[in-house]
Design a protein around this motif. Structure first.
Motif, short mmCIF file in Angstrom:
data_model
loop_
_atom_site.label_atom_id
_atom_site.label_comp_id
_atom_site.label_asym_id
_atom_site.label_seq_id
_atom_site.Cartn_x
_atom_site.Cartn_y
_atom_site.Cartn_z
N LEU A 13 0.62 -0.93 -0.01
CA LEU A 13 -0.16 -0.15 0.05
C LEU A 13 0.80 1.54 -0.21
O LEU A 13 0.79 2.32 -0.15
CB LEU A 13 -0.97 -0.01 1.46
CG LEU A 13 -1.94 -1.15 1.35
CD1 LEU A 13 -3.18 -0.81 2.60
CD2 LEU A 13 -3.20 -0.58 -0.02
N LEU A 14 2.26 1.40 0.51
CA LEU A 14 2.57 2.41 0.71
C LEU A 14 3.19 2.95 -0.72
O LEU A 14 3.43 3.62 -1.07
CB LEU A 14 3.70 2.35 2.31
CG LEU A 14 2.98 2.33 3.38
CD1 LEU A 14 4.06 1.61 4.60
CD2 LEU A 14 2.80 3.69 4.07
N ARG A 15 4.19 1.30 -1.19
CA ARG A 15 5.05 1.73 -1.83
C ARG A 15 4.19 2.11 -3.25
O ARG A 15 4.54 2.52 -4.45
CB ARG A 15 5.40 0.38 -2.86
CG ARG A 15 6.37 0.17 -3.78
CD ARG A 15 6.37 -1.25 -4.15
NE ARG A 15 7.44 -2.29 -2.92
CZ ARG A 15 6.91 -3.16 -1.89
NH1 ARG A 15 6.17 -3.33 -2.60
NH2 ARG A 15 7.57 -3.46 -1.17
N GLU A 16 2.49 1.83 -3.61
CA GLU A 16 1.35 1.74 -4.34
C GLU A 16 1.16 3.74 -4.25
O GLU A 16 0.40 4.36 -5.09
CB GLU A 16 0.19 1.21 -4.12
CG GLU A 16 0.20 0.55 -4.53
CD GLU A 16 0.65 -0.02 -6.01
OE1 GLU A 16 0.15 0.74 -7.04
OE2 GLU A 16 2.45 -0.44 -6.62
N HIS A 17 1.03 4.12 -2.50
CA HIS A 17 1.10 5.79 -2.64
C HIS A 17 2.16 6.53 -2.49
O HIS A 17 2.14 7.96 -2.65
CB HIS A 17 0.36 5.69 -1.32
CG HIS A 17 -1.13 5.44 -2.02
ND1 HIS A 17 -1.04 4.04 -1.77
CD2 HIS A 17 -2.62 5.99 -2.16
CE1 HIS A 17 -2.72 4.01 -2.19
NE2 HIS A 17 -3.18 5.08 -2.48
N VAL A 18 3.78 6.40 -2.53
CA VAL A 18 4.83 7.27 -1.82
C VAL A 18 5.17 7.47 -3.36
O VAL A 18 5.72 6.95 -4.04
CB VAL A 18 5.53 6.40 -1.56
CG1 VAL A 18 7.11 7.71 -0.83
CG2 VAL A 18 4.45 5.98 0.31
N ILE A 19 5.85 8.63 -3.64
CA ILE A 19 6.50 8.64 -4.85
C ILE A 19 7.33 10.10 -4.88
O ILE A 19 7.38 10.58 -3.61
CB ILE A 19 5.38 9.72 -5.43
CG1 ILE A 19 4.88 10.59 -4.77
CG2 ILE A 19 3.76 8.76 -6.56
CD1 ILE A 19 3.83 12.25 -6.22
N PRO A 20 8.38 9.02 -5.42
CA PRO A 20 9.44 10.17 -5.59
C PRO A 20 9.38 11.71 -5.67
O PRO A 20 8.29 12.45 -5.85
CB PRO A 20 10.43 10.07 -7.20
CG PRO A 20 10.37 8.14 -7.48
CD PRO A 20 9.02 8.63 -6.99
N GLY A 21 9.92 12.63 -4.46
CA GLY A 21 9.28 13.71 -4.17
C GLY A 21 8.62 14.43 -3.32
O GLY A 21 8.42 15.58 -2.58
N ALA A 22 7.57 13.27 -2.99
CA ALA A 22 6.99 13.32 -1.73
C ALA A 22 7.09 13.09 -0.50
O ALA A 22 8.44 12.86 -0.49
CB ALA A 22 5.96 12.95 -1.62
N VAL A 23 6.39 13.65 0.16
CA VAL A 23 6.79 13.84 1.96
C VAL A 23 6.02 12.15 2.32
O VAL A 23 4.93 11.91 2.15
CB VAL A 23 6.01 14.69 2.85
CG1 VAL A 23 5.92 14.24 4.39
CG2 VAL A 23 6.22 15.99 2.59
N ALA A 24 6.61 11.37 3.32
CA ALA A 24 5.81 10.28 3.65
C ALA A 24 6.02 10.44 5.03
O ALA A 24 7.80 10.99 5.96
CB ALA A 24 5.93 8.80 3.50
N ILE A 25 4.86 10.03 6.42
CA ILE A 25 5.44 9.88 7.53
C ILE A 25 5.45 8.76 8.53
O ILE A 25 3.89 8.51 8.19
CB ILE A 25 3.93 10.53 8.13
CG1 ILE A 25 4.54 12.36 7.56
CG2 ILE A 25 4.55 11.15 9.70
CD1 ILE A 25 2.92 13.13 7.85
N ASP A 26 6.56 8.52 8.90
CA ASP A 26 6.70 7.21 10.14
C ASP A 26 5.84 7.91 11.21
O ASP A 26 6.43 8.63 11.85
CB ASP A 26 8.01 6.67 10.11
CG ASP A 26 7.30 5.62 10.76
OD1 ASP A 26 6.42 5.03 11.33
OD2 ASP A 26 8.50 4.57 10.44
#
Length: 190
Positions: A13-26
């Protein structure tokens, strides 16, 4: 191919939504494994924010990021995940994914756990700041007393979300012993 187990499905699910240049939060950095995974996905032009209330978790995450030489793309915050809105307030890149692993830090003090009230507050904040189409992946570990309480509170919250605001998916095995973890995934719609 068999059914995907919970943790590989979370990464899918994360791989499908995280794109290069974006922000992700743990939202629960723990030992830094998800932080490192997200940092790889956002690449050099993106950024990861990683939260944890425990000093040992913050140190473990920082060490893992330093070893990968990705300190320029990760900010580790020694604070509760319910401060997320304030931390990302000036972020201009789209926030496309967040992940929680609820419960306690493996190998640490089991009396220090995530709680329903801070988790739900953090979920509300994420739904406010995330890009439309972004996903929040919540892995719920409920094999301990506080985990059962938090599970019930988070499920009640997720089930109450207006379907126009968010799509909510529950994924997990129902015939395994010892309270197997499961996922609640929330995709922002509006």
């Amino acid at each position: 191919m068999g059914l995907m187990r919970v943790l590989p499905f979370a990464k899918y699910l994360l791989r499908e939504h995280v794109i290069p240049g974006a922000v992700a939060i743990d939202m629960t950095a723990g030992n830094g494994h998800d932080t490192l995974f997200l940092a790889e996905l956002v690449q050099a032009s993106g950024h990861v924010y990683a939260f944890d209330v425990q000093a040992a978790a913050v140190e473990a995450t920082r060490t893992r990021i330093e070893e990968a030489e990705w300190t320029d793309r990760v900010t580790v915050i020694h604070d509760s995940h319910d401060t997320v809105r304030a931390i990302v307030a000036n972020e201009t890149r789209p926030i496309t994914a967040a992940v929680f692993n609820l419960g306690y830090l493996p190998g640490s003090d089991k009396s220090v756990t995530t709680t329903g009230n801070t988790t739900i507050d953090a979920l509300e904040q994420l739904l406010d700041v995330m890009a439309v189409g972004g996903v929040i992946v919540v892995v719920i570990y409920h094999g301990h007393e506080s985990g059962k309480v938090e599970r019930d509170e988070v499920l009640a919250y997720a089930e109450s979300l207006d379907q126009k605001r968010a799509g909510v998916l529950r994924y997990g095995f129902i015939n395994q012993i010892n309270h197997p973890p499961f996922i609640v995934a929330i995709e922002k719609r509006t």
